[in-house]
Design an enzyme around this catalytic site. Structure first.
Site, PDB file in Angstrom:
ATOM      1  N   HIS A  17     -36.580  23.592  -6.837  1.00 43.55           N
ATOM      2  CA  HIS A  17     -35.578  23.742  -7.902  1.00 43.55           C
ATOM      3  C   HIS A  17     -35.310  22.393  -8.562  1.00 43.55           C
ATOM      4  O   HIS A  17     -35.265  22.284  -9.789  1.00 43.55           O
ATOM      5  CB  HIS A  17     -34.257  24.289  -7.342  1.00 43.55           C
ATOM      6  CG  HIS A  17     -34.313  25.678  -6.830  1.00 43.55           C
ATOM      7  ND1 HIS A  17     -33.816  26.021  -5.588  1.00 43.55           N
ATOM      8  CD2 HIS A  17     -34.779  26.823  -7.379  1.00 43.55           C
ATOM      9  CE1 HIS A  17     -33.982  27.325  -5.405  1.00 43.55           C
ATOM     10  NE2 HIS A  17     -34.567  27.834  -6.479  1.00 43.55           N
ATOM     11  N   LYS A  41     -27.749  41.060  -3.754  1.00 44.20           N
ATOM     12  CA  LYS A  41     -28.079  40.149  -2.653  1.00 44.20           C
ATOM     13  C   LYS A  41     -26.830  39.784  -1.878  1.00 44.20           C
ATOM     14  O   LYS A  41     -25.734  39.742  -2.425  1.00 44.20           O
ATOM     15  CB  LYS A  41     -28.708  38.853  -3.203  1.00 44.20           C
ATOM     16  CG  LYS A  41     -30.095  39.007  -3.756  1.00 44.20           C
ATOM     17  CD  LYS A  41     -30.651  37.651  -4.148  1.00 44.20           C
ATOM     18  CE  LYS A  41     -32.075  37.760  -4.665  1.00 44.20           C
ATOM     19  NZ  LYS A  41     -32.612  36.431  -5.018  1.00 44.20           N
ATOM     20  N   ARG A  90     -43.533  29.613  -9.423  1.00 39.84           N
ATOM     21  CA  ARG A  90     -44.356  29.066  -8.343  1.00 39.84           C
ATOM     22  C   ARG A  90     -45.747  29.678  -8.327  1.00 39.84           C
ATOM     23  O   ARG A  90     -46.716  29.025  -8.015  1.00 39.84           O
ATOM     24  CB  ARG A  90     -43.699  29.333  -6.989  1.00 39.84           C
ATOM     25  CG  ARG A  90     -42.446  28.566  -6.748  1.00 39.84           C
ATOM     26  CD  ARG A  90     -41.760  29.075  -5.522  1.00 39.84           C
ATOM     27  NE  ARG A  90     -41.471  30.496  -5.754  1.00 39.84           N
ATOM     28  CZ  ARG A  90     -40.865  31.297  -4.919  1.00 39.84           C
ATOM     29  NH1 ARG A  90     -40.487  30.855  -3.754  1.00 39.84           N
ATOM     30  NH2 ARG A  90     -40.632  32.549  -5.218  1.00 39.84           N
ATOM     31  N   SER A 128     -36.332  29.739  -1.334  1.00 37.80           N
ATOM     32  CA  SER A 128     -35.069  29.764  -0.587  1.00 37.80           C
ATOM     33  C   SER A 128     -35.181  30.663   0.633  1.00 37.80           C
ATOM     34  O   SER A 128     -34.688  30.326   1.710  1.00 37.80           O
ATOM     35  CB  SER A 128     -33.931  30.237  -1.502  1.00 37.80           C
ATOM     36  OG  SER A 128     -33.685  29.291  -2.507  1.00 37.80           O
TER      37      SER A 128
END
Length: 161
Positions: A17, A41, A90, A128
């Protein structure tokens, strides 16, 4: 003033990040890193904790402002007097998901532009969720998360395990 918004859950913030923030900050007069409340979440850290952690991790990047929001991203971006959304990628799987989201936002607000930035290869494997799993089972997260937050992240993950 050119303002960019980089939204995400950042639970927890990673060096990947930070790579995106640092590079994107050079494209804008102000880069707003916006912690998004995702009702789908269950976060490890509260919204306020994530904002505080991001403030600490980005303190050396002068044109970053950390904020939080819930609701529609395009509405939030408009309230910030911007039309630019910055998304870090990514892998190809990230692109497919983010591309669909960008097209939807473009459909509902044609002035919005999504800028995709590939993370540097040294961070392309960091997520994460991977950080949380690694720390949960006693692995080292050194070099994967901001050094100033490493102990806090490990402590919380182990408390929740």
């Amino acid at each position: 003033m050119r303002i960019g918004v980089c939204p995400g859950s950042f639970d927890p913030v990673t060096n990947g990040h930070l790579d995106i923030f640092s590079r994107a900050s050079k494209m804008f007069d102000l880069l707003i890193v916006a912690v998004f409340h995702n009702p789908n979440k269950t976060p490890l850290f509260t919204m306020q904790e994530r904002v505080e952690m991001l403030n600490q991790a980005t303190k050396d990047i002068p044109n970053i402002k950390v904020d939080s929001f819930s609701g529609l991203l395009n509405d939030y971006v408009r309230r910030q007097n911007s039309t630019f959304i910055v998304r870090g990628l990514r892998a190809l799987s990230d692109f497919e998901y983010e591309f669909q989201r960008a097209l939807l936002i473009k459909k509902i607000d044609p002035a919005m532009e999504t800028i995709f930035m590939m993370t540097s290869s040294e961070y392309s494997f960091i997520s994460s969720s991977g950080i949380k799993e690694l720390a949960k089972f006693g692995g080292t997260i050194s070099g994967l998360v901001p050094e100033c937050l490493e102990e806090k992240i490990i402590k919380r993950i182990r408390e929740k395990s």
